[in-house]
Design a protein around this motif. Structure first.
Motif, PDB file in Angstrom:
ATOM      1  N   ILE A 124      -5.604   9.846  -0.463  1.00  0.00           N
ATOM      2  CA  ILE A 124      -5.148  11.009  -0.958  1.00  0.00           C
ATOM      3  C   ILE A 124      -5.644  11.987  -0.244  1.00  0.00           C
ATOM      4  O   ILE A 124      -6.893  12.166   0.329  1.00  0.00           O
ATOM      5  CB  ILE A 124      -5.664  11.191  -2.602  1.00  0.00           C
ATOM      6  N   GLY A 125      -4.480  12.573   0.329  1.00  0.00           N
ATOM      7  CA  GLY A 125      -4.749  13.821   1.597  1.00  0.00           C
ATOM      8  C   GLY A 125      -4.325  15.113   0.741  1.00  0.00           C
ATOM      9  O   GLY A 125      -3.314  15.175  -0.093  1.00  0.00           O
TER      10      GLY A 125
ATOM     11  N   ARG B  43       0.997  -1.454   0.000  1.00  0.00           N
ATOM     12  CA  ARG B  43       0.033  -0.115   0.168  1.00  0.00           C
ATOM     13  C   ARG B  43       0.814   1.502   0.028  1.00  0.00           C
ATOM     14  O   ARG B  43       2.058   1.295   0.621  1.00  0.00           O
ATOM     15  CB  ARG B  43      -0.723   0.029   1.102  1.00  0.00           C
ATOM     16  N   ALA B  44       0.208   2.412  -0.678  1.00  0.00           N
ATOM     17  CA  ALA B  44       0.931   3.826  -0.561  1.00  0.00           C
ATOM     18  C   ALA B  44      -0.066   4.770  -0.231  1.00  0.00           C
ATOM     19  O   ALA B  44      -1.277   4.640  -0.627  1.00  0.00           O
ATOM     20  CB  ALA B  44       1.766   4.048  -1.705  1.00  0.00           C
ATOM     21  N   LEU B  45       0.507   5.718   0.247  1.00  0.00           N
ATOM     22  CA  LEU B  45      -0.664   7.088   0.644  1.00  0.00           C
ATOM     23  C   LEU B  45      -0.024   8.128  -0.360  1.00  0.00           C
ATOM     24  O   LEU B  45       1.261   8.383  -0.233  1.00  0.00           O
ATOM     25  CB  LEU B  45      -0.474   7.330   2.131  1.00  0.00           C
TER      26      LEU B  45
ATOM     27  N   CYS C 297       4.298  10.507  -2.417  1.00  0.00           N
ATOM     28  CA  CYS C 297       3.824   9.326  -2.126  1.00  0.00           C
ATOM     29  C   CYS C 297       4.496   8.590  -0.949  1.00  0.00           C
ATOM     30  O   CYS C 297       5.856   8.548  -1.233  1.00  0.00           O
ATOM     31  CB  CYS C 297       3.685   8.364  -3.296  1.00  0.00           C
ATOM     32  N   VAL C 298       3.884   8.008   0.007  1.00  0.00           N
ATOM     33  CA  VAL C 298       4.809   7.341   1.301  1.00  0.00           C
ATOM     34  C   VAL C 298       4.467   5.983   1.445  1.00  0.00           C
ATOM     35  O   VAL C 298       3.129   5.633   1.196  1.00  0.00           O
ATOM     36  CB  VAL C 298       4.822   8.445   2.281  1.00  0.00           C
TER      37      VAL C 298
ATOM     38  N   ALA D 253      -0.258  15.372   4.754  1.00  0.00           N
ATOM     39  CA  ALA D 253      -1.587  15.145   3.998  1.00  0.00           C
ATOM     40  C   ALA D 253      -1.511  13.711   3.881  1.00  0.00           C
ATOM     41  O   ALA D 253      -2.634  13.094   3.635  1.00  0.00           O
ATOM     42  CB  ALA D 253      -1.635  16.097   2.892  1.00  0.00           C
ATOM     43  N   ALA D 254      -0.681  12.999   3.274  1.00  0.00           N
ATOM     44  CA  ALA D 254      -0.759  11.717   3.195  1.00  0.00           C
ATOM     45  C   ALA D 254      -1.209  10.848   4.425  1.00  0.00           C
ATOM     46  O   ALA D 254      -1.523   9.624   4.033  1.00  0.00           O
ATOM     47  CB  ALA D 254       0.760  11.064   2.542  1.00  0.00           C
TER      48      ALA D 254
END
Length: 385
Positions: free
Chosen positions: A146-147, A82-84, A98-99, A355-356
């Protein structure tokens, strides 16, 4: 009595307990998780199996002896599934990152803000997000959320930016427009959240800290505008209408210099980045005012740490050091230890990384209504008003 709903909430709570333990202490076994969490071994075993199947966790290849009997399998957060995604809409710039679930920056991109209108901003964010999503696909990662953050007061129940003076925005319904633009650009239907930039940045510092996060924690952003994000009692503190932390418009001097908000003597007018870039500005005086602001935050919230970020802090390290020394002098004068003072871990990417972290913060705290639930409640209230 809503038995099914109660059981689902209890399950979410128990899952979040295990995830938070493993984020703070990677390598715990199922048996050790049961001890640390207070849950039964059978409950832990069931939940761990679900979290493994969903890609939240992974098992180590090598068993270890954790002193609880036979060798056991260490568990850790799975950063390979997964990624945020996080986006900062700044006054002059748009930054996207992206983190991983542990806060490792996997991808970042920065562009000048090309059109400051809400429609123009949404279009630019969607283009950048689409390009980033292709990069995640190439890495074999699934986008979970998505933030987005902005330099202004945000009502996170409705997605309305109430007040963003440096963008010239008032009462802009930004979140629905962002969701529409992202969907049109082909982004998957994941949760999209909107928050103030300093509020987001403090979550990045809090959620992606090594071990347990510091609480209370304050992030002070000194960019074109000045704002603060506060984590208090394991929650982001935003106030009744999203206005908490708007310290850039606290007045430090009566009849002082004119601020972008139309008032005089605001903090932003003394050490916002545009002020510090002017020729002949008195940096020592600016640092003294900044030190006063930090001291006031310290005695108001008694935080474990105050973290500084933004253009002013990145470009003028001497200014930051002078402000730190001013806080320490105030502390010495009161005979008290000063709070921890440091520069943002992610530096200029701090708001985007934060935000992420927005959706992750909510996922790990299931007793707090999530963003969609809060928005639905707000819409029902507005519909009956």
């Amino acid at each position: 009595m809503k038995t099914i709903g109660d059981q689902q909430l209890l399950k979410r709570m128990n899952r979040s307990v295990l995830l938070r333990l493993l984020r703070a202490q990677p390598g715990l076994s199922r048996a050790r998780l049961a001890i640390e969490s207070g849950l039964t071994k059978s409950t832990v075993s069931l939940l761990v199996r679900e979290l493994l199947d969903e890609g939240w966790l992974k098992e180590s290849d090598a068993a270890v002896n954790d002193g609880l009997g036979r060798p056991s399998t260490p568990l850790q957060i799975n950063v390979g599934v997964r990624a945020l995604m996080g986006v900062e809409i700044a006054v002059e710039t748009v930054r996207l990152v992206c983190v991983s679930l542990q806060g490792e920056v996997l991808y970042s991109n920065t562009h000048a803000l090309t059109d400051g209108s809400p429609a123009g901003v949404c279009a630019q964010v969607a283009r950048m997000a689409s390009a980033a999503h292709k990069q995640l696909d190439a890495l074999g990662l699934s986008l979970s959320s998505i933030g987005v953050c902005v330099p202004g007061a945000v009502d996170d129940c409705t997605g309305v930016v109430r007040f963003a003076p440096n963008l010239g925005w008032r009462n802009v319904s930004l979140l629905p427009a962002l969701e529409k633009s992202l969907a049109a650009a082909g982004l998957p239907g994941v949760t999209v959240q909107l928050q103030n930039d300093a509020d987001a940045a403090v979550l990045g510092e809090y959620e992606f800290a090594a071990g347990e996060g510091e609480d209370p924690l304050i992030f002070v952003s000194c960019d074109v505008g000045v704002g603060a994000g506060v984590v208090l009692n394991d929650r982001l503190f935003t106030g009744a209408q999203g206005m908490a932390g708007e310290i850039g418009h606290t007045i430090l001097e009566l009849d002082g210099p004119l601020c972008s908000c139309g008032r005089r003597g605001c903090a932003e007018a003394f050490f916002g980045s545009r002020t510090l870039e002017r020729e002949g500005v008195d940096m020592q005086r600016a640092a003294a005012f900044f030190g006063v602001l930090l001291q006031n935050l310290w005695v108001t919230f008694n935080p474990r740490a105050i973290v500084l970020g933004g253009k002013s802090c990145a470009a003028h390290r001497g200014f930051v050091q002078a402000a730190f020394e001013a806080v320490k002098r105030h502390a010495d004068g009161a005979g008290m230890p000063a709070p921890g003072l440091r520069i943002a871990r992610y530096e200029e990417l701090a708001p985007a990384v934060g935000a992420a972290a927005l959706a992750l913060h909510e996922y790990l705290r299931p007793l707090q209504p999530d963003a969609r639930t809060r928005r639905a409640r707000a819409e029902r209230v507005l519909a009956t008003a």
